[in-house]
Every structure is written in structure tokens, then in C-alpha cells.
Design an enzyme around this catalytic site. Structure first.
Site, PDB file in Angstrom:
ATOM      1  N   ASP A 234       0.842  -1.198   0.000  1.00 34.45           N
ATOM      2  CA  ASP A 234       0.000   0.000   0.000  1.00 34.45           C
ATOM      3  C   ASP A 234       0.877   1.248   0.000  1.00 34.45           C
ATOM      4  O   ASP A 234       2.094   1.164   0.164  1.00 34.45           O
ATOM      5  CB  ASP A 234      -0.955   0.016   1.214  1.00 34.45           C
ATOM      6  CG  ASP A 234      -0.203  -0.240   2.511  1.00 34.45           C
ATOM      7  OD1 ASP A 234       0.901   0.293   2.678  1.00 34.45           O
ATOM      8  OD2 ASP A 234      -0.713  -0.999   3.353  1.00 34.45           O
TER       9      ASP A 234
ATOM     10  N   LYS B  78      -5.353   0.847  -4.964  1.00 31.32           N
ATOM     11  CA  LYS B  78      -6.721   0.412  -5.226  1.00 31.32           C
ATOM     12  C   LYS B  78      -7.323   1.332  -6.268  1.00 31.32           C
ATOM     13  O   LYS B  78      -7.322   2.556  -6.112  1.00 31.32           O
ATOM     14  CB  LYS B  78      -7.553   0.498  -3.944  1.00 31.32           C
ATOM     15  CG  LYS B  78      -7.289  -0.640  -3.005  1.00 31.32           C
ATOM     16  CD  LYS B  78      -8.235  -0.612  -1.824  1.00 31.32           C
ATOM     17  CE  LYS B  78      -7.882  -1.745  -0.885  1.00 31.32           C
ATOM     18  NZ  LYS B  78      -8.332  -1.538   0.478  1.00 31.32           N
TER      19      LYS B  78
HETATM   20  C1  R5P Z   1      -0.254  -2.093   8.471  1.00 28.02           C
HETATM   21  O1  R5P Z   1      -0.271  -0.919   8.825  1.00 28.02           O
HETATM   22  C2  R5P Z   1       1.018  -2.852   8.478  1.00 28.02           C
HETATM   23  O2  R5P Z   1       1.997  -2.188   7.707  1.00 28.02           O
HETATM   24  C3  R5P Z   1       0.831  -4.258   7.939  1.00 28.02           C
HETATM   25  O3  R5P Z   1       0.446  -4.174   6.568  1.00 28.02           O
HETATM   26  C4  R5P Z   1      -0.215  -5.018   8.690  1.00 28.02           C
HETATM   27  O4  R5P Z   1       0.008  -4.954  10.068  1.00 28.02           O
HETATM   28  C5  R5P Z   1      -0.239  -6.461   8.246  1.00 28.02           C
HETATM   29  O5  R5P Z   1      -1.247  -7.129   8.932  1.00 28.02           O
HETATM   30  P1  R5P Z   1      -1.856  -8.470   8.366  1.00 28.02           P
HETATM   31  O6  R5P Z   1      -0.744  -9.438   8.136  1.00 28.02           O
HETATM   32  O7  R5P Z   1      -2.784  -8.926   9.462  1.00 28.02           O
HETATM   33  O8  R5P Z   1      -2.602  -8.149   7.118  1.00 28.02           O
END
Ligand code: R5P
Length: 276
Positions: free
Chosen positions: A154, A177
């Protein structure tokens, strides 16, 4: 100076001690029949470097007990993975700002706090004595010379991945997105064509794996030859690793801020450098 290896970071503590040419203190960790944790540190020096990631409530309690056992020492707290940092604000009225409570606890004992890629600037703002190590150059160097492209899942992680890719010497991009219509949202790389490429998705944390899995599916659909997931903190909650591999991820690579089978990159030298 002695290094105190906490329950969650024995390997990284040993590596840091080796880098600093320091000894590890003799510790005993036990659990009473009712589940309570017992800590004893027998041969601490006046200066104690406590190494303990917070990846569970038990890790936090063990850390607090180590601090208490070191009552006569000057304490440097090395918390490679700073758990509770994702609750860095009140998302709803009445919520605890968890990282604020954790910061207050740690800094009431430690004269200095060292961590690696804390979740957010908001989380960092609750500390007064925080030194942050950036693992992105370390992950980048691990990939140097390999024919890969790096992708941030992202825009939020874009700056991190940019640093990583600079050290790896490869191209990079982020996934965005794009709303196709009211019902459909498409996730795709902003500008990079990943067709036939070996792609490394880089993020700070893999927790449930959900973020990486979505990104992997999209990249494989877009024609990527292979997808690897690299992160600083391999939280890997539940069966995250199984789910990642089932989704087609070729390899998961992480640092040793949380000690997992996938922790093939060490942050020990960088942490030792800020302690010297
Ligand atoms: C979000 O802010 C972090 O950078 C990670 O993308 C997020 O913590 C990943 O979490 P998960 O593995 O549960 O999608």
C-alpha cells in the site's frame, strides 16, 4: 555491561552480545503452577541491556519482572518488536491507547529504549527516550544482486520499500486500489509491469498475513513469475504461514526481531551499533 536475554529474544540477544563483545547474564525463567511468571537475574552489572520483544502479554510481564530484578542497574531496554503499537490512538471513545501505557511502563525503568521499525510515528511519539533502528537497508542488502522487483502492499509502506529497494538496487512500486465501478475495486501496481518478474512484497509486519495474501493473489494474476514476502516483524498470528504458502507465496523472509523459522536476516549488528 551485561546483556540480559529475555524469554522472547534469546537468539538476537546472543547475537547482540557477540557484536558488543559483552557477556550474557545468568537468568532463570519459570512458570508457577497457576501460570504466573518467575524471573531471576543473578550476575547483572551496573549497566544492563535487556533484549525482549513484546509479542505477547507474557513477554510484557516477563519484561516488567526483568526490570524489577535489575533494580540496581542502569537499564537500556532493547525491544526489537514493539507490540501494542498498532493501538496508537483512540479509534473509539473510551479505548486505551495501549502503546502509551506500554511506553510509560518501559520508560519508568529504562534510561534508553531501542526498537526496530515501530509501527507508526504516533506510536513513537509516546516515548521520550526512543532510538529507532530501520531494518529496511538490512532487508535491502539481503536482496542485493538478485534480479527482483519490490512492491509495497500500500501507499503507507511506500517510503519504507523505497529505502529497501535502493539498498537492493532494484525497481520498486506500490499497489493501489483503483475503483472500476460502484461494485468493483481492482488492486494493481501503480506503474510497474510485473509480468514474468520475481516480485518481493515488503512490509513492516506480517500479522494475519491478510495483506500479503491479497497482494500475492493480485501479483500472480498480473503475471508475476514468483512472489516472496519480506517483512521486519514476523508476527505470523495463528496459521498465517500456512495461509501464505497456500496462497502461492514462494518464500517468506523476516528479520530476527521476532524469532521464527523464517527469520533469516539479523538486525543484531544495527542494534549493537546504536548501543556502542
Ligand atoms: C499495516 O499498517 C502494516 O503495515 C501491515 O500491513 C499489517 O500490520 C499487516 O497485517 P496483516 O498481516 O494482518 O494483514
Amino acid at each position: 555491561m551485561k546483556v540480559i536475554a529475555g524469554t522472547s529474544s534469546p537468539l538476537l540477544a546472543k547475537r547482540i552480545a557477540e557484536c558488543l563483545n559483552a557477556k550474557l547474564a545468568k537468568t532463570t525463567f519459570k512458570r508457577f503452577p497457576d501460570g504466573e511468571i518467575y524471573v531471576r537475574i543473578e550476575d547483572a552489572d551496573e549497566e544492563a541491556v535487556v533484549v525482549q520483544s513484546i509479542n505477547s502479554n507474557d513477554d510484557l510481564v516477563a519484561l516488567m519482572l526483568m526490570f524489577d530484578a535489575l533494580e540496581d542497574a542502569e537499564i537500556v531496554a532493547v525491544i526489537p518488536y514493539m507490540g501494542y503499537a498498532r493501538q496508537d490512538k483512540k479509534f473509539n471513545e473510551g479505548e486505551a491507547i495501549s502503546i502509551r501505557a506500554v511506553a510509560r511502563l518501559i520508560e519508568s525503568y529504562a534510561s534508553k529504549v531501542v526498537t526496530v521499525n515501530i509501527h507508526s510515528r504516533d506510536a513513537a511519539s509516546y516515548f521520550k527516550k526512543l532510538i529507532e533502528v530501520d531494518a529496511m537497508p538490512i532487508i535491502g542488502r539481503y536482496y542485493a544482486g538478485r534480479d527482483v522487483v519490490m512492491v509495497s502492499p500500500d501507499l503507507g509502506s511506500y517510503e519504507r520499500v523505497k529505502v529497501c529497494a535502493e539498498y537492493a538496487g532494484c525497481e520498486f512500486d506500490y499497489l493501489e486500489k483503483v475503483r472500476i465501478n460502484a461494485e468493483t475495486v481492482e488492486i494493481k501496481p501503480k506503474s510497474l509491469d510485473v509480468k514474468g518478474k520475481d516480485v518481493v512484497i515488503v512490509d513492516d509486519i506480517i500479522s494475519t498475513g491478510g495483506t500479503m495474501i491479497e497482494a500475492t493473489k493480485m501479483l500472480l494474476n498480473a503475471g508475476a513469475k514468483s512472489v516472496e514476502c519480506a517483512c521486519v516483524h514476523a508476527v505470523l498470528a495463528g496459521n498465517a504461514l500456512n495461509r501464505l504458502y497456500s496462497a502461492g507465496v514462494r518464500r517468506v523472509v523476516a528479520t530476527d526481531t521476532i524469532e521464527r523459522a523464517v527469520s533469516v536476516i539479523s538486525v543484531a549488528e544495527s542494534i549493537a551499533n546504536v548501543l556502542r
